[in-house]
Design a protein around this motif. Structure first.
Motif, PDB file in Angstrom:
ATOM      1  N   CYS A  45       0.822  -1.222   0.000  1.00 26.22           N
ATOM      2  CA  CYS A  45       0.000   0.000   0.000  1.00 26.22           C
ATOM      3  C   CYS A  45       0.852   1.268   0.000  1.00 26.22           C
ATOM      4  N   HIS A  46       1.927   1.255   0.753  1.00 23.77           N
ATOM      5  CA  HIS A  46       2.729   2.462   0.934  1.00 23.77           C
ATOM      6  C   HIS A  46       3.792   2.646  -0.139  1.00 23.77           C
ATOM      7  N   GLY A  47       4.077   1.608  -0.891  1.00 20.96           N
ATOM      8  CA  GLY A  47       5.126   1.671  -1.895  1.00 20.96           C
ATOM      9  C   GLY A  47       6.451   1.208  -1.309  1.00 20.96           C
ATOM     10  N   GLY A  48       7.458   1.226  -2.160  1.00 18.63           N
ATOM     11  CA  GLY A  48       8.773   0.781  -1.721  1.00 18.63           C
ATOM     12  C   GLY A  48       9.707   1.947  -1.535  1.00 18.63           C
ATOM     13  N   HIS A  49      10.354   2.333  -2.606  1.00 14.66           N
ATOM     14  CA  HIS A  49      11.319   3.424  -2.534  1.00 14.66           C
ATOM     15  C   HIS A  49      10.679   4.765  -2.889  1.00 14.66           C
ATOM     16  N   ASP A  50       9.391   4.749  -3.150  1.00 13.74           N
ATOM     17  CA  ASP A  50       8.680   5.973  -3.533  1.00 13.74           C
ATOM     18  C   ASP A  50       7.630   6.340  -2.488  1.00 13.74           C
ATOM     19  N   ASN A  62      -2.359   8.755   0.332  1.00 15.75           N
ATOM     20  CA  ASN A  62      -3.040  10.041   0.467  1.00 15.75           C
ATOM     21  C   ASN A  62      -4.528   9.769   0.260  1.00 15.75           C
ATOM     22  N   PHE A  63      -5.384  10.428   1.038  1.00 14.18           N
ATOM     23  CA  PHE A  63      -6.817  10.135   0.973  1.00 14.18           C
ATOM     24  C   PHE A  63      -7.353  10.165  -0.460  1.00 14.18           C
ATOM     25  N   GLY A  64      -6.879  11.098  -1.274  1.00 15.93           N
ATOM     26  CA  GLY A  64      -7.341  11.186  -2.653  1.00 15.93           C
ATOM     27  C   GLY A  64      -6.913  10.024  -3.529  1.00 15.93           C
ATOM     28  N   ASN A  65      -5.877   9.299  -3.116  1.00 16.79           N
ATOM     29  CA  ASN A  65      -5.377   8.162  -3.889  1.00 16.79           C
ATOM     30  C   ASN A  65      -5.862   6.813  -3.371  1.00 16.79           C
ATOM     31  N   LEU A  66      -6.559   6.816  -2.239  1.00 12.66           N
ATOM     32  CA  LEU A  66      -7.011   5.548  -1.655  1.00 12.66           C
ATOM     33  C   LEU A  66      -7.934   4.736  -2.570  1.00 12.66           C
ATOM     34  N   PRO A  67      -8.844   5.361  -3.315  1.00  6.84           N
ATOM     35  CA  PRO A  67      -9.682   4.530  -4.198  1.00  6.84           C
ATOM     36  C   PRO A  67      -8.846   3.680  -5.163  1.00  6.84           C
ATOM     37  N   GLU A  68      -7.790   4.258  -5.715  1.00  2.51           N
ATOM     38  CA  GLU A  68      -6.936   3.500  -6.636  1.00  2.51           C
ATOM     39  C   GLU A  68      -6.072   2.487  -5.884  1.00  2.51           C
ATOM     40  N   THR A  69      -5.452   2.930  -4.785  1.00  4.82           N
ATOM     41  CA  THR A  69      -4.569   2.038  -4.021  1.00  4.82           C
ATOM     42  C   THR A  69      -5.351   0.869  -3.438  1.00  4.82           C
ATOM     43  N   CYS A  70      -6.440   1.161  -2.748  1.00  2.06           N
ATOM     44  CA  CYS A  70      -7.243   0.098  -2.132  1.00  2.06           C
ATOM     45  C   CYS A  70      -7.965  -0.729  -3.193  1.00  2.06           C
ATOM     46  N   GLY A  71      -8.297  -0.058  -4.308  1.00  4.11           N
ATOM     47  CA  GLY A  71      -9.016  -0.726  -5.382  1.00  4.11           C
ATOM     48  C   GLY A  71      -8.238  -1.840  -6.055  1.00  4.11           C
ATOM     49  N   ASN A  80     -18.805   2.413  -2.751  1.00  8.20           N
ATOM     50  CA  ASN A  80     -19.725   2.126  -1.654  1.00  8.20           C
ATOM     51  C   ASN A  80     -19.352   2.859  -0.365  1.00  8.20           C
ATOM     52  N   GLY A  81     -18.412   3.791  -0.437  1.00 10.55           N
ATOM     53  CA  GLY A  81     -18.075   4.637   0.708  1.00 10.55           C
ATOM     54  C   GLY A  81     -17.385   3.931   1.852  1.00 10.55           C
ATOM     55  N   ASN A  82     -16.732   2.814   1.582  1.00  9.64           N
ATOM     56  CA  ASN A  82     -16.103   2.042   2.653  1.00  9.64           C
ATOM     57  C   ASN A  82     -14.660   2.420   2.943  1.00  9.64           C
ATOM     58  N   ILE A  83     -14.137   3.460   2.332  1.00  5.34           N
ATOM     59  CA  ILE A  83     -12.761   3.829   2.612  1.00  5.34           C
ATOM     60  C   ILE A  83     -12.732   4.694   3.861  1.00  5.34           C
TER      61      ILE A  83
END
Length: 91
Positions: A45-50, A62-71, A80-83
């Motif tokens: 989720c957090h990445g490696g060297h980035d 970042n909250f704005g990137n959670l849909p893509e990361t969690c997705g 469904n608003g579960n983030i």
């Protein structure tokens, strides 16, 4: 040096003690205990060297990137608003 993908949460926990304790008791941490390697690890989720601070828009968590990361693992989670708090402690 090990590749980031082979790191375990315990490796990150050497420096990030509070985050490790939160993660260990979260739904994702409990999944690691129960499923082992099949569950998500810090770098997934957090990445490696980035890795960027959570408030940075370049951060995967970042909250704005959670849909893509969690997705990646939870398709459609944003619709469904579960983030919410990812390291939320579960009972």
């Amino acid at each position: 040096m090990e590749e980031v993908g082979s790191l375990f949460c315990e490796d990150c926990g050497i420096c990030h003690k509070n985050e490790f304790a939160e993660h260990r008791n979260s739904i994702h941490g409990r999944a690691i205990k129960e499923l082992g390697i099949l569950a998500t690890r810090c770098a997934d989720c957090h990445g490696g060297h980035d890795i960027y601070h959570t408030f940075d828009t370049l951060s995967y968590v970042n909250f704005g990137n959670l849909p893509e990361t969690c997705g990646k693992c939870h398709p459609g989670i944003a619709s469904n608003g579960n983030i919410g708090p990812v390291h939320k402690i579960t009972e």
